[in-house]
Design a protein around this motif. Sequence first.
Motif, PDB file in Angstrom:
ATOM      1  N   VAL A 137       0.797  -1.249  -0.132  1.00 42.57           N
ATOM      2  CA  VAL A 137      -0.274   0.387  -0.007  1.00 42.57           C
ATOM      3  C   VAL A 137       0.897   1.471   0.180  1.00 42.57           C
ATOM      4  O   VAL A 137       1.926   1.431   0.850  1.00 42.57           O
ATOM      5  CB  VAL A 137      -0.581   0.536   1.594  1.00 42.57           C
ATOM      6  CG1 VAL A 137      -1.931   1.152   1.428  1.00 42.57           C
ATOM      7  CG2 VAL A 137      -1.775  -1.007   1.349  1.00 42.57           C
ATOM      8  N   LYS A 138       0.710   2.197  -1.105  1.00 38.81           N
ATOM      9  CA  LYS A 138       1.347   3.389  -0.879  1.00 38.81           C
ATOM     10  C   LYS A 138       0.460   4.215   0.180  1.00 38.81           C
ATOM     11  O   LYS A 138      -0.810   4.671  -0.207  1.00 38.81           O
ATOM     12  CB  LYS A 138       0.908   3.875  -2.330  1.00 38.81           C
ATOM     13  CG  LYS A 138       1.998   3.309  -3.479  1.00 38.81           C
ATOM     14  CD  LYS A 138       1.956   3.755  -5.011  1.00 38.81           C
ATOM     15  CE  LYS A 138       3.014   2.900  -5.632  1.00 38.81           C
ATOM     16  NZ  LYS A 138       2.668   3.556  -7.462  1.00 38.81           N
ATOM     17  N   GLU A 139       1.950   5.314   0.746  1.00 38.54           N
ATOM     18  CA  GLU A 139       1.506   6.258   1.736  1.00 38.54           C
ATOM     19  C   GLU A 139       1.962   7.664   1.502  1.00 38.54           C
ATOM     20  O   GLU A 139       3.793   7.308   1.177  1.00 38.54           O
ATOM     21  CB  GLU A 139       1.266   5.762   3.192  1.00 38.54           C
ATOM     22  CG  GLU A 139       0.661   6.824   4.159  1.00 38.54           C
ATOM     23  CD  GLU A 139      -0.042   5.469   5.809  1.00 38.54           C
ATOM     24  OE1 GLU A 139      -0.028   6.602   6.146  1.00 38.54           O
ATOM     25  OE2 GLU A 139       0.343   5.105   5.216  1.00 38.54           O
ATOM     26  N   THR A 140       1.622   8.449   1.781  1.00 38.92           N
ATOM     27  CA  THR A 140       2.204  10.459   1.660  1.00 38.92           C
ATOM     28  C   THR A 140       1.715  10.454   3.637  1.00 38.92           C
ATOM     29  O   THR A 140       0.558  10.601   3.793  1.00 38.92           O
ATOM     30  CB  THR A 140       1.836  10.475   0.846  1.00 38.92           C
ATOM     31  OG1 THR A 140       1.994   9.969  -0.271  1.00 38.92           O
ATOM     32  CG2 THR A 140       2.232  11.890   0.985  1.00 38.92           C
ATOM     33  N   ILE A 141       3.229  11.121   4.397  1.00 35.29           N
ATOM     34  CA  ILE A 141       3.039  11.498   4.978  1.00 35.29           C
ATOM     35  C   ILE A 141       3.833  12.532   5.321  1.00 35.29           C
ATOM     36  O   ILE A 141       4.859  12.669   4.785  1.00 35.29           O
ATOM     37  CB  ILE A 141       3.592  10.551   6.813  1.00 35.29           C
ATOM     38  CG1 ILE A 141       4.702  10.134   6.330  1.00 35.29           C
ATOM     39  CG2 ILE A 141       2.521   9.377   6.640  1.00 35.29           C
ATOM     40  CD1 ILE A 141       5.346   9.616   7.853  1.00 35.29           C
TER      41      ILE A 141
ATOM     42  N   LEU B 116      15.057   8.687  12.542  1.00 32.27           N
ATOM     43  CA  LEU B 116      13.706   9.323  13.309  1.00 32.27           C
ATOM     44  C   LEU B 116      12.836   8.438  13.289  1.00 32.27           C
ATOM     45  O   LEU B 116      12.656   7.272  12.223  1.00 32.27           O
ATOM     46  CB  LEU B 116      13.400  10.239  12.463  1.00 32.27           C
ATOM     47  CG  LEU B 116      11.521  11.529  13.275  1.00 32.27           C
ATOM     48  CD1 LEU B 116      12.490  11.913  14.508  1.00 32.27           C
ATOM     49  CD2 LEU B 116      11.707  12.366  12.080  1.00 32.27           C
ATOM     50  N   ARG B 117      12.680   8.043  14.312  1.00 36.73           N
ATOM     51  CA  ARG B 117      11.044   6.809  14.774  1.00 36.73           C
ATOM     52  C   ARG B 117       9.531   7.846  14.637  1.00 36.73           C
ATOM     53  O   ARG B 117       9.124   8.547  15.382  1.00 36.73           O
ATOM     54  CB  ARG B 117      10.775   6.029  15.990  1.00 36.73           C
ATOM     55  CG  ARG B 117       9.243   5.015  16.171  1.00 36.73           C
ATOM     56  CD  ARG B 117      10.295   4.369  17.178  1.00 36.73           C
ATOM     57  NE  ARG B 117       9.439   5.104  18.478  1.00 36.73           N
ATOM     58  CZ  ARG B 117       8.486   5.000  18.976  1.00 36.73           C
ATOM     59  NH1 ARG B 117       8.189   4.596  18.259  1.00 36.73           N
ATOM     60  NH2 ARG B 117       8.135   5.578  20.164  1.00 36.73           N
ATOM     61  N   VAL B 118       8.757   7.105  13.659  1.00 37.75           N
ATOM     62  CA  VAL B 118       7.112   7.465  13.289  1.00 37.75           C
ATOM     63  C   VAL B 118       6.236   6.185  13.881  1.00 37.75           C
ATOM     64  O   VAL B 118       6.464   5.261  13.228  1.00 37.75           O
ATOM     65  CB  VAL B 118       6.860   8.446  11.840  1.00 37.75           C
ATOM     66  CG1 VAL B 118       5.261   8.958  11.588  1.00 37.75           C
ATOM     67  CG2 VAL B 118       7.795   8.897  11.234  1.00 37.75           C
TER      68      VAL B 118
ATOM     69  N   TYR C  20      10.861   4.047  11.053  1.00 40.42           N
ATOM     70  CA  TYR C  20      11.613   4.333  10.495  1.00 40.42           C
ATOM     71  C   TYR C  20      12.677   5.632   9.953  1.00 40.42           C
ATOM     72  O   TYR C  20      12.817   4.505   8.603  1.00 40.42           O
ATOM     73  CB  TYR C  20      13.558   3.805  11.427  1.00 40.42           C
ATOM     74  CG  TYR C  20      13.185   3.539  12.368  1.00 40.42           C
ATOM     75  CD1 TYR C  20      13.467   4.173  13.623  1.00 40.42           C
ATOM     76  CD2 TYR C  20      11.783   1.613  12.706  1.00 40.42           C
ATOM     77  CE1 TYR C  20      13.286   3.159  15.078  1.00 40.42           C
ATOM     78  CE2 TYR C  20      11.133   1.625  14.218  1.00 40.42           C
ATOM     79  CZ  TYR C  20      11.908   2.148  15.054  1.00 40.42           C
ATOM     80  OH  TYR C  20      11.499   1.526  16.687  1.00 40.42           O
ATOM     81  N   VAL C  21      13.165   6.219   9.513  1.00 42.46           N
ATOM     82  CA  VAL C  21      13.418   7.403   8.701  1.00 42.46           C
ATOM     83  C   VAL C  21      14.701   7.539   8.972  1.00 42.46           C
ATOM     84  O   VAL C  21      14.956   8.421   9.920  1.00 42.46           O
ATOM     85  CB  VAL C  21      12.414   8.634   8.342  1.00 42.46           C
ATOM     86  CG1 VAL C  21      13.056   9.961   7.358  1.00 42.46           C
ATOM     87  CG2 VAL C  21      11.000   8.637   8.590  1.00 42.46           C
ATOM     88  N   THR C  22      15.894   7.174   7.928  1.00 40.37           N
ATOM     89  CA  THR C  22      17.602   7.603   8.145  1.00 40.37           C
ATOM     90  C   THR C  22      17.319   8.492   7.102  1.00 40.37           C
ATOM     91  O   THR C  22      17.013   8.643   6.083  1.00 40.37           O
ATOM     92  CB  THR C  22      18.087   6.414   7.633  1.00 40.37           C
ATOM     93  OG1 THR C  22      17.095   5.087   8.485  1.00 40.37           O
ATOM     94  CG2 THR C  22      19.674   6.297   8.086  1.00 40.37           C
ATOM     95  N   PHE C  23      18.206   9.177   7.653  1.00 42.35           N
ATOM     96  CA  PHE C  23      18.667  10.704   7.025  1.00 42.35           C
ATOM     97  C   PHE C  23      20.011  10.185   6.507  1.00 42.35           C
ATOM     98  O   PHE C  23      20.862   9.851   6.761  1.00 42.35           O
ATOM     99  CB  PHE C  23      18.719  11.469   7.912  1.00 42.35           C
ATOM    100  CG  PHE C  23      17.190  12.231   8.170  1.00 42.35           C
ATOM    101  CD1 PHE C  23      16.631  13.447   7.681  1.00 42.35           C
ATOM    102  CD2 PHE C  23      16.749  11.614   9.206  1.00 42.35           C
ATOM    103  CE1 PHE C  23      15.064  13.313   7.933  1.00 42.35           C
ATOM    104  CE2 PHE C  23      15.174  11.751   9.840  1.00 42.35           C
ATOM    105  CZ  PHE C  23      14.484  12.742   9.060  1.00 42.35           C
ATOM    106  N   GLU C  24      20.189  10.685   5.041  1.00 47.54           N
ATOM    107  CA  GLU C  24      21.373  11.345   4.401  1.00 47.54           C
ATOM    108  C   GLU C  24      21.223  12.610   4.435  1.00 47.54           C
ATOM    109  O   GLU C  24      20.851  13.253   3.419  1.00 47.54           O
ATOM    110  CB  GLU C  24      21.638  10.523   3.142  1.00 47.54           C
ATOM    111  CG  GLU C  24      22.692  10.658   2.801  1.00 47.54           C
ATOM    112  CD  GLU C  24      24.289  10.306   3.861  1.00 47.54           C
ATOM    113  OE1 GLU C  24      25.290  10.371   3.717  1.00 47.54           O
ATOM    114  OE2 GLU C  24      23.808   8.945   4.360  1.00 47.54           O
TER     115      GLU C  24
END
Length: 373
Positions: free
Chosen positions: A211-215, A229-231, A247-251
């Motif tokens: 399923v596609k999602e946008t947040i 960053l944990r959502v 979990y969003v990992t940043f670069e």
Amino acid sequence: MEQLSYYEILEVSQNADKTTIKKAYRQMAKKYHPDKNAGDKEAEHKFKLVNEAYQCLSDEQQRSIYDRYGKEGLQGMGGGSRSSSNFDDLGSMFEEMFSGFGGGRTRRQNPADMDKYPLDMNVDIYIDFNEAVFGCEKEIKYTYKKACKACKGTGAKDGKLSTCPQCKGQGQIYMKQGFMTFSQTCPVCNGTGSSAADKCKKCHGKGYEEVKETITISVPKGIDSGNRLRVSGKGNIGKKGNRGDLYVTFEVKPDKHFIRDDNDVYIEIPVFFTQAVKGDTLTIPSLTGELELKLDIGTKDKQRYTFRGEGIEDVHGHGKGDLIAVINIQYPKKLNDEQIELLDKIQDSFGIESKPHEGILDSVIDKMKNWFK
């Protein structure tokens, strides 16, 4: 590691007692165990050495011989007489240490309750340097997994499962190495012990749909590459409707002028040689505007000037870093006659101070003359 003594392999002193040796062995065996290092030949080799060391040092007779004669002394015992008590000790420890990941006698979960995928998931995103420094709102588009309703997340037609032909319903496959038996999750059924006789037509046997999602997330100030960053509650959805975390990992993309080092920021400042000689005052850019930089008279190339608290705000709220201005002295590539004449006048105005090399050269020449007398 082969050149190390048994004590060095287990990282204990030669007078360590049995409890210390046993504790060290448990830690290192757990670290290098094949179930935790699948496909890592070096870890597998270290695991064997750790076992060899413990088999010797945990036996009083073998340890006594080893302390006096080394490994050569053990060769007369057929490579070491391994007592059954040692085997029992090793076996009980492994059952205790690895019961949580396929090495112990634990009750296997009902296949109907097991998800085919982890509920927590990760996405990687790139952000600009300024977005990381000042924080921002960021829209993320991603795809998560949701259990197929038609097969109840099993991947089997009508949710009907049969015993896995590979592991015979055990969920694990076993391999023997000497007296040790190692297990790993069955690659066919992923540890469930069951497989689909007929695949679900809707999900093609996968057991889930995508399923596609946008947040939109709020990126805090000071975020850096590798930070996560944990959502909460935005991960994959399991069979029972429970949802994991995202979990969003940043670069962070590099900037053209500012170079980041943790919370400090470096910037190179080009300075003409006359400005460095005179000790001019310059206006330089910072993260939040402009700063005044007063050069020392005779500033050197690569000299640094630090502005406290003008760096990046710590993402955990522990203050701010510094801005470090690094001087890059620039020299003219060409000189006209007028410029040369002016430079000569300036040099002459300093008198003997402008010719520091002469005293050194005279002494060197005098020394060399003595070589040929």
